[in-house]
Design a protein around this motif. Sequence first.
Motif, PDB file in Angstrom:
ATOM      1  N   PRO A   1       9.397  53.913  61.357  1.00  0.00           N
ATOM      2  CA  PRO A   1      10.282  53.197  61.602  1.00  0.00           C
ATOM      3  C   PRO A   1      11.885  53.661  61.089  1.00  0.00           C
TER       4      PRO A   1
ATOM      5  N   ALA B   1      12.159  57.186  62.577  1.00  0.00           N
ATOM      6  CA  ALA B   1      12.138  56.556  64.246  1.00  0.00           C
ATOM      7  C   ALA B   1      13.949  56.561  64.658  1.00  0.00           C
TER       8      ALA B   1
ATOM      9  N   LEU C   1       5.943  54.057  67.800  1.00  0.00           N
ATOM     10  CA  LEU C   1       6.530  55.003  67.104  1.00  0.00           C
ATOM     11  C   LEU C   1       6.828  56.306  67.282  1.00  0.00           C
TER      12      LEU C   1
ATOM     13  N   ALA D   1      12.817  50.112  67.440  1.00  0.00           N
ATOM     14  CA  ALA D   1      12.779  50.763  66.234  1.00  0.00           C
ATOM     15  C   ALA D   1      12.772  50.340  65.493  1.00  0.00           C
TER      16      ALA D   1
END
Length: 413
Positions: A348, A351, A272, A380
């Motif tokens: 996540p 990202a 990520l 993501a």
Amino acid sequence: MTVFDVSPRSTDLRERLSAFMAEHIYPNEAEIARQINTGDRWQHLPLIDELKPRAQEAGLWNLFLPPASSRDGKYGAGLSNLEYAGLCEIMGRVWWAPEVFNCSAPDTGNMEVLSRYGTPEQQEQWLIPLLNGEIRSAFSMTEPDVASSDATNIQSSITRDGEDYVINGEKWWTSGAGDPRCVISIFMGKTEPQAERHLQQSMILVPLDAPGVTKERMLTVFGYDDAPHGHAQMGFKDVRVPATNMLLGEGRGFEIAQGRLGPGRIHHCMRLIGQAERALELMVQRASQRVAFGKTLLGHQHVREAIAESRMEIDQARLLTMNAAHMMDTVGNKAARGQIAAIKVVAPNVALRVIDRAIQVYGGAGVSQDTPLAMMYAQARTLRLADGPDIVHAETVAKVEIGRQGVGGSRSA
């Protein structure tokens, strides 16, 4: 010397991997898209098959295998989690790149499980072909009818019958099952429903051509089918496999899961971060070329702020992830569980924010197939659920912190 210094060998691998990506991966993104969308979407891609031997020849194969799982150095680079993390970030910049290096999920986690917990016979039958890139594998854990964020909810059954086990259940998000080379799945189910809560589950090897195994449908992720890898909903009806297919022993499914998921979460997070880095690069490139209201987008303060926020957040997420990898290497997965949980929330979300800013700078092109940003965003967002949702990991972080401070918590009935 900082705790994040890595070996000269790891540095060399990073340089060679980056060079391979520049020569063979980035220039072929359009060709991979063309091959996926030509003919049968669920056939493996000729170009990836061509690139795999080149990766092997370049010494960039099975990089994920840690020293404890490298089978006496014959397979894998024997890198620590910290050393591999940087390589994982580089591969993660392009969604299909890890397969070229035999470093893609769920194969990586399954290979580690077989290396750590498999019998010699299981390793010979399944691990060696996986390490050689001859077959692919799946992991069947999540179920559609229960909240699988609490894995003790899993209802699939694994019942002993003489020299066999009989398996029944419904699974979904069985990633990788769309690939015709996917021939084996690690299946999690209950062997003893009356046992202590975390001793009810077991893991067993299930060949996907066994009678009673059905691929009911392929699932989409925000409209993407992720062909030819894919994510399947699978049915298991009176599936009979030899008792020798059991991994480690009855009731040890959670023990295996913890050994499997710790490194896997590091890998997800570093991939990520690689995607976020690429999104930031694309954002700056676009902003330097696009003109609006009499100047390039880089001339607008809010765009520069988006770039600055992205740079700071990526670096924070990377440092947090590298720290978790370092702790796994030095004090073990269990002691690092708070750090592992933290990165699974942070990476996540970082990202997503960076990719979203890049999409905004690209405008309409950002949500089209002309850039990788839309697919990156979908992937993501999915990883805020895969390997456990944010709230479960945040709860782990809280429990670890409360315990660290020596404050007693309370449990609701």
